[in-house]
Every structure is written in C-alpha cells, then in structure tokens.
Enzyme design. Structure first.
Site, PDB file in Angstrom:
ATOM      1  N   SER A 102      52.497 -87.109 -51.644  1.00 54.60           N
ATOM      2  CA  SER A 102      53.903 -86.781 -51.776  1.00 54.60           C
ATOM      3  C   SER A 102      54.183 -85.320 -52.126  1.00 54.60           C
ATOM      4  O   SER A 102      55.317 -84.886 -52.032  1.00 54.60           O
ATOM      5  CB  SER A 102      54.528 -87.668 -52.853  1.00 54.60           C
ATOM      6  OG  SER A 102      53.985 -87.363 -54.128  1.00 54.60           O
ATOM      7  N   SER A 117      48.537 -88.006 -54.079  1.00 52.67           N
ATOM      8  CA  SER A 117      49.655 -87.135 -53.706  1.00 52.67           C
ATOM      9  C   SER A 117      49.398 -85.637 -53.830  1.00 52.67           C
ATOM     10  O   SER A 117      50.210 -84.838 -53.356  1.00 52.67           O
ATOM     11  CB  SER A 117      50.898 -87.491 -54.532  1.00 52.67           C
ATOM     12  OG  SER A 117      51.501 -88.651 -54.023  1.00 52.67           O
ATOM     13  N   LYS A 154      56.380 -78.631 -57.928  1.00 54.36           N
ATOM     14  CA  LYS A 154      56.933 -79.858 -57.343  1.00 54.36           C
ATOM     15  C   LYS A 154      58.204 -80.239 -58.095  1.00 54.36           C
ATOM     16  O   LYS A 154      58.244 -80.159 -59.334  1.00 54.36           O
ATOM     17  CB  LYS A 154      55.877 -80.968 -57.454  1.00 54.36           C
ATOM     18  CG  LYS A 154      56.197 -82.240 -56.686  1.00 54.36           C
ATOM     19  CD  LYS A 154      55.033 -83.236 -56.803  1.00 54.36           C
ATOM     20  CE  LYS A 154      55.256 -84.492 -55.984  1.00 54.36           C
ATOM     21  NZ  LYS A 154      54.118 -85.442 -56.097  1.00 54.36           N
TER      22      LYS A 154
END
Lengths: 491, 105
Positions: free
Chosen positions: A153, A177, A78
C-alpha cells in the site's frame, strides 16, 4: 544536482554549507510537482512548510548549531503518518480534511535529525491494498510502466524514491506494504522488526502487524534513516526496549564481501513452488548466486506453513482492522453525513460515505471473523497457525543466518487487472505476510529487471532485531549490479 | 459452524459494523466474501493441537506511570486542538443527534 545523490551526501553538503537546505528542498519540490501529474505519488506537496523548515535549518547551521544526521535531507512520508503540517488523510474521504493535532514519534525524530518533510505520499486507503489502486485520490502509477501499478500500500513512497524526487521516504508495512511497492518500483524497502520503530502516530490498521520503515535508493541511506527512527518510545507500549543501534556500520562496511563469506542463506522451497513467475524466479536465483559466488552457503530449508500465510494474515489483519476502524464514527473528527436522522444513522451513514470499498470489505471480513460461530473456527484457529508460522522461522534460524526468496510472485501487474477479484489481489502477498505474522525484519532489494523493463525485488528475512544483516546484504548486492541506480524516464 | 455468506448474513454483519451498505454492495460483498471465506476454510486442515494462540509477535508488558495529573501531551495538545477537527460542536462539547428515543438534536 545529480539525481542519484545520496541522503548521506546531501546531509554532509548541507552541514558543511557547500549547498543550502533551501536549494536542496526547492529542487525536490520542483521534481515532485513535475512527477505528480503523471504518477499521482503525492496526496500533498508541502511547498510552503518545507521551505520554511529548510530556511530554519540553514539559519541554525549558520549559527554554528549541530544540524543532525539528516541535515536538509528532503523526505516524503506516507499519508497515514500523523504530521501537524498539512493534512493526514490516509487517502480516505473520511479524513480528507483531517489535521493531526500532534506529530508521530518518527516525525519528531526526523525533525530533530534535520530532515525536511516535502510531501505526504499516496497509499491504499488506510494502507489496505497491494497496488495503491484503493486510494480516494486515484491510483499511483508505476514509473517504469505507467499502465501498471506501483505496488501497495505504500505505492507513493516507493515512487517518490524511484523517481529520485527524494532520496528517502517512510512507509508502513502490515502484510508487505513496504516490500511489495519497493519490489515493483525498483528501490530498497525495509520492514523493521515489530517493535523496532514506534507506531505512535501511525494510523492503526492491524496493530499486532503494523510497522513503519524506510524506502531508499542506497543501503547506507536506509541504514541512516533506520538509525534515526528506531528506539524505545514511552508512547508506544509495544516499542522494544533495546540498546539503540547504529545501523550505518552494517551498510558502510568497507568490504561487504567479508560479511557475506560464510553467511548461511536459507532457501525455502515453498517460496519457489508453483505460482512463481519464471521471470521473477530467474532474477532472484541470479541474485542468490552472487552471494554464493562470494562465499555464502546456500541451505535448502522448509517453511511448511507458507501456504496458510495469506489466509492467516487476512483473518488476523481484518479482525484487528474492524476494531481499529470503529473509531471513524463521524463524531469526534472525520467525515460526518450531512443530515443524520438519529445517532445510529449518523454512525452508519458517515462510515458508508467516508470509507471506500476495500476498507468496507475488510471491516466486513473482520466482523465475520470475530462474530459468534466464526470466532473459534476462524480467528482462534488463525492465531494458532500464526504460532506455527513463527515456529517454522525459529526452527529455520537455528540452521541459517538469513532467508532469501522473491518478494512477490510477479512483476508489477496492470492497473485494474485484479480490481474486481479481492482474493487474487490478496495472493500478491503470499511471500510477504509471514514476516509480519512472526514479527521479523525483512527487506526488498532491487535485483534485476524483466525483459520488458520491470523491476524485480529480492526478499531477505532475518531473525528479530537483526536488521544489520539485511542492510549488509543490500549493500553487497548494490556493489554487484547497477539495478539500484537506474532511473525511470520521467517526461 | 456458521452458515454461508448470503445477503442476509452480509446485512447482519454490516449492522454490527455500523455500515449502511447499498443494495449493490450487499450483493457484491455476498459473492466476494463467500469466495474469500471459502479460501480461509483451508486453515481447518492444519493440525494445531498444542499450539497456543499467538496474539502478538513479541512479549509485551503493561506500561504504567505514577497516577499524577500531567499535560496530555508535552507539546501543545490542548483541548482546543483536540476539538479542532470536530464536525459539530456545542461550546466545548461534541454535538450529536439525540441518543435516547427520537428526541432529536
């Protein structure tokens, strides 16, 4: 190569020189380049850096050096995890050209283990969102239905694994997330216990809630990755001083049914109340029946403060965010407005230009929550309710070993559906935020599909530092169905 | 108890948060933040008598080390590396417009 090849198999093949790390890496890079125009999962594909690293690993193995447990395994991170290679953008205009001068602790551990970072993944800006629609680089699309969101996310990391671009990825989970995109995309996503994994080099959103964790196709691979990244780090004062655990045993158990027999599973009635899509309810209940059929005991429990979790979470997370994001001021790094009139204009214009709408909305919410007249009524009250939420779990874990329920109230929703209604978007986190507020480990396990072919995730929550229970639950379910091994069609 | 989230309350918070919001954002946020804050109001129903605020999910203790000079970071976190992302430099200093009065830059 089979797209369903596990990280464990790749590491073994590379270590024994059946395949080269360079070949594995090149295949992952081609796949990333094929997937990205359609799904937008990656902010950067690090072709040059990844191939260099793969060549080093092959050379080290040829010299007879021990290659590490993730030898030659391609991985995607990420893009809120600091890496010296490439940029660390947080999917924000603010950090579009930012290059981290240091590697996050998880990155150092991955490098030592022989992993090859092939890409940074797209996310909601600064990890603020439930759909990966809030990225400065565009929305991530769901591989099962590209007009739908991938969840957020950590949407890009979930899609990277779902499309079999990489067998492993890292995300971060502040209020769901990791688990939410894992559920929407049909892969395993594990949020470890708060403190299990160092946050050093994770760009901070809500510091008392943030935790880095793995995405994987297979439970054994998630266990392997967690074993590599877990452990005390002097650079993170909140990292827990626990004996390092080898989580692989939990997921490799010869007879996981043995671990399931007599397992006491708590079913919180609040997780199956109004607002849960019947499609999700059906698949989750069917999965729970698999455990019961293997000898687990189902116990109805109460988590009476569940309905307050979203409000509590959004007060605490935005309060912490408004403080953490004060550092983006256009002075030391990141975007600066081109013609500042004075120092105040430099701060406020740089922030206005560099930050996206949802990030500003959360900074504003947090500023309200901490401002005079609101702090006692809202922020302090939220912290007290947080204790009650944690007490609910302590009480429940006196009776049961794990808690099971849905990850999200629905399957993946349509892109744009909730974009103008922040409260509706926040309510997608109704079942996930409590694990962060209480600091508990929780996992999303693929457990079925809707009639229209959208994945459904089963959430399992365990007491602090009992990730092994989550991994053996995941291993059990992957032996009972093929949900985890289905691959979305990629043209 | 504070007042409702009208546009002037949004402008006040934006100033505290160092955000120069557009007029369109101010009016949109006034409406959206009001909706979210009224949702937060439900927390006032919870009986929290006797519940201490929980700031952090785990017990944390301060971490200290001997007060001795050392490299900031063991693997090459140099001054040059720390300055490499700066938007504007003057030698080894971060340059900003004048902080006092309107003395310019």
């Amino acid at each position: 190569m089979s797209l369903n090849q596990s990280a464990t198999q790749i590491a073994s093949d590379v270590a024994s020189r059946l395949r080269s790390a360079v070949d594995v890496c090149a295949a992952a890079l081609s796949r990333a380049e094929a997937v990205n125009p359609r799904l937008n999962a990656f902010t950067q594909i690090l072709r040059h850096e990844a191939l260099c690293r793969a060549r080093q690993i092959d050379a080290a193995i040829a010299r007879g050096e021990a290659p590490g447990p993730l030898a030659g395994v391609p991985i995607a991170l990420k893009d809120n995890i600091c890496t010296r290679i490439g940029h660390t953008t947080c999917a924000s205009r603010m950090l579009e050209s930012y290059r981290s001068p240091y590697d996050a602790t998880v990155v150092q551990r991955l490098e030592r283990a022989g992993a090859v970072i092939v890409a940074k993944t797209n996310l909601d800006e600064f990890a603020m969102g439930s759909s990966t629609e809030n990225s400065a680089f565009g929305v991530v699309r769901n591989p099962w239905s590209p007009d739908r969101v991938a969840g957020g996310s950590s949407g890009g990391s979930a899609v990277a694994v779902a499309t079999r671009t990489v067998p492993l990825a890292l995300g971060s989970d502040t209020g769901g997330s990791i688990r939410l995109p894992a559920s929407f995309s049909g892969v395993i996503g594990l949020k470890p216990t708060y403190g299990r994994v160092s946050r050093y080099g994770l760009v901070a959103y809500g510091s008392s809630l943030d935790q880095i964790g793995p995405f994987a196709t297979y439970a054994a691979d998630a266990a392997l990755l967690l074993s590599v990244i877990a452990g005390r780090d002097p650079n993170d004062a909140t990292s827990a001083d626990r004996a390092e655990s080898d989580f692989s045993a939990a997921a490799r158990d010869v007879d996981p049914a043995h671990a399931i027999r007599k397992l006491r599973i708590g079913i919180p009635r609040e997780f199956f109340a109004d607002g849960l899509d019947p499609v999700v309810r059906d698949q989750v209940e069917k999965a729970i029946c698999e455990y019961r059929a293997a000898g687990a005991h189902l116990v109805e429990i109460a988590l009476p403060h569940t309905k307050y979790c979203v409000a509590t979470y959004y007060l605490i997370a935005t309060a912490e965010a408004s403080s953490n994001l004060a550092r983006f001021d256009g002075v030391h790094y990141g975007h600066r407005t081109p013609a500042p009139r004075d120092i105040h204009h430099l701060y406020s214009a740089s922030r206005d230009e560099g930050l996206g709408t949802e990030v500003k909305r959360r900074i504003m919410l947090g500023t309200f929550a901490l401002s005079a007249g609101y702090a006692d009524a809202f922020y302090q009250q939220a912290l007290r309710v947080r204790r009650l939420i944690r007490d609910d779990y302590s009480q429940a874990f006196g009776q049961v070993d794990v808690i099971m329920g849905p990850v999200a109230p629905s399957t993946a929703f349509r892109i744009g559906e909730k974009a103008d209604d922040p409260l509706q978007m926040y309510l997608a986190d109704v079942y996930t935020t409590s694990a962060n507020l209480a600091g508990l480990p929780a996992i999303s396990i693929p457990c079925g599909f809707s009639a229209s072919g959208l994945p459904v995730g089963l959430q399992v929550i365990a007491p602090a530092f009992e990730e092994a229970r989550l991994l053996s639950a995941a291993r059990f379910l992957e032996q009972r169905g093929d949900w985890h091994s289905r691959i979305p069609p990629i043209e | 108890m504070a007042g409702p989230i009208d546009e002037s309350a949004v402008r006040r918070a934006a100033k505290l948060a160092r955000l120069s919001l557009s007029n369109a954002d101010v009016s949109k946020f006034a409406q959206q933040l009001s909706t979210v804050i009224s949702y937060f109001e439900q927390l006032r129903q919870v009986d929290t008598a006797g519940a201490e605020p929980l700031n952090h999910p785990i017990e944390i203790a301060n971490v200290t080390r001997p007060d001795e000079p050392r490299a900031v970071h063991c693997d090459g976190f140099t001054i040059d590396a720390a300055l490499a992302n700066a938007p504007d430099l003057h030698g080894r200093y971060f340059r900003v417009p004048g902080v006092f009065g309107d003395s310019g830059s």
